[in-house]
Write a protein that holds these residues in place. Sequence first.
Motif, short mmCIF file in Angstrom:
data_model
loop_
_atom_site.label_atom_id
_atom_site.label_comp_id
_atom_site.label_asym_id
_atom_site.label_seq_id
_atom_site.Cartn_x
_atom_site.Cartn_y
_atom_site.Cartn_z
N VAL A 178 93.57 64.12 73.88
CA VAL A 178 92.97 65.43 73.64
C VAL A 178 93.08 66.32 74.88
CG1 VAL A 178 90.82 66.64 73.13
CG2 VAL A 178 91.44 64.60 71.84
N SER A 179 92.75 65.78 76.05
CA SER A 179 92.81 66.59 77.27
C SER A 179 94.23 67.06 77.55
CB SER A 179 92.28 65.78 78.46
OG SER A 179 90.90 65.54 78.34
N LEU B 256 102.11 63.49 71.05
CA LEU B 256 101.02 63.19 70.13
C LEU B 256 99.83 64.10 70.38
CD1 LEU B 256 100.89 59.27 70.02
CD2 LEU B 256 101.50 60.81 68.13
N GLY B 257 99.46 64.26 71.65
CA GLY B 257 98.30 65.07 71.98
C GLY B 257 98.48 66.53 71.60
N THR B 258 99.66 67.05 71.81
CA THR B 258 99.92 68.45 71.46
C THR B 258 99.82 68.66 69.95
OG1 THR B 258 101.37 68.67 73.38
CG2 THR B 258 101.55 70.35 71.67
N ARG C 188 96.74 70.69 65.35
CA ARG C 188 96.09 70.51 64.05
C ARG C 188 94.62 70.89 64.12
NH1 ARG C 188 98.68 65.37 60.82
NH2 ARG C 188 100.86 65.72 61.41
N TYR C 189 93.96 70.50 65.20
CA TYR C 189 92.54 70.84 65.35
C TYR C 189 92.37 72.36 65.45
CZ TYR C 189 87.89 71.30 67.35
OH TYR C 189 86.58 71.67 67.59
N ALA D 288 90.04 64.28 67.52
CA ALA D 288 90.81 63.13 67.04
C ALA D 288 90.76 62.99 65.52
CB ALA D 288 90.33 61.85 67.70
N LYS D 289 89.78 63.60 64.88
CA LYS D 289 89.66 63.54 63.41
C LYS D 289 90.63 64.49 62.72
CE LYS D 289 84.68 62.55 63.68
NZ LYS D 289 83.33 63.08 63.38
N ALA D 290 91.30 65.34 63.48
CA ALA D 290 92.13 66.38 62.87
C ALA D 290 93.47 65.87 62.35
CB ALA D 290 92.38 67.50 63.90
N TRP D 291 93.84 64.64 62.71
CA TRP D 291 95.15 64.11 62.23
C TRP D 291 94.98 63.60 60.82
CZ3 TRP D 291 99.24 63.75 65.97
CH2 TRP D 291 100.48 63.39 65.40
#
Length: 209
Positions: free
Chosen positions: A115-116, A178-180, A185-186, A206-209
């Motif tokens: 996420v960061s 992955l983070g991007t 998505r979030y 992290a729930k946005a995937w």
Amino acid sequence: MIRVYLLDAAGHLAPGLAGEVRALAETAAVAVDAQVGIDGADLVLCDYRGLAIPELGVGGYAPSAALAFIALEPWGEHFAQHWRQALPASIAHELHHVRRWQGPGYGPRLADSLVSEGMATLFEAERTGEEPLYARAVPGEDLDRHWQDALPLLEREDQHARFFFGGADLPRWLGYALGTELARRYCREHGVSAAEAVDAPAGEVAKAW
């Protein structure tokens, strides 16, 4: 306020180039601060061996809520071609980290790192209009598979190097890609920018995937 320091006692930067680098860095730092609101930080531009991305001759590291390093390698073969784009992009990325450090923090888990780094990379893309090469390191069609592999590891605190720098079983810069995508998505789901989402909790993102 952000204070910009250019360290070059060895004289690797020609006098004219040093002034141009400092001016561009100061302009970029002011612009980022206006977007994310940093509560005081030092931005240090220096020869930081091993930190710059070889393909760019520029790189960065933000270890705390008050400090970010930008590495310059003016002797590198790609520096002259890329530094004018890479420097403000790296400043955006690292100062987003600084601002997140001032909020929820960077975090020790793989989920926190994704996420960061994802939010910082997305913010960098918002600032420059182009995703950096490490966000494009893995084809989009492979990201869902890699995300499923990452899911059981999100709470682990020993996965950062493996996911972000690669290894025998994972491609280089996978974590950034992955983070991007996760951050994108979030932000799309919540109708916000990466600047506005700088304090978003990692567990929620992290729930946005």
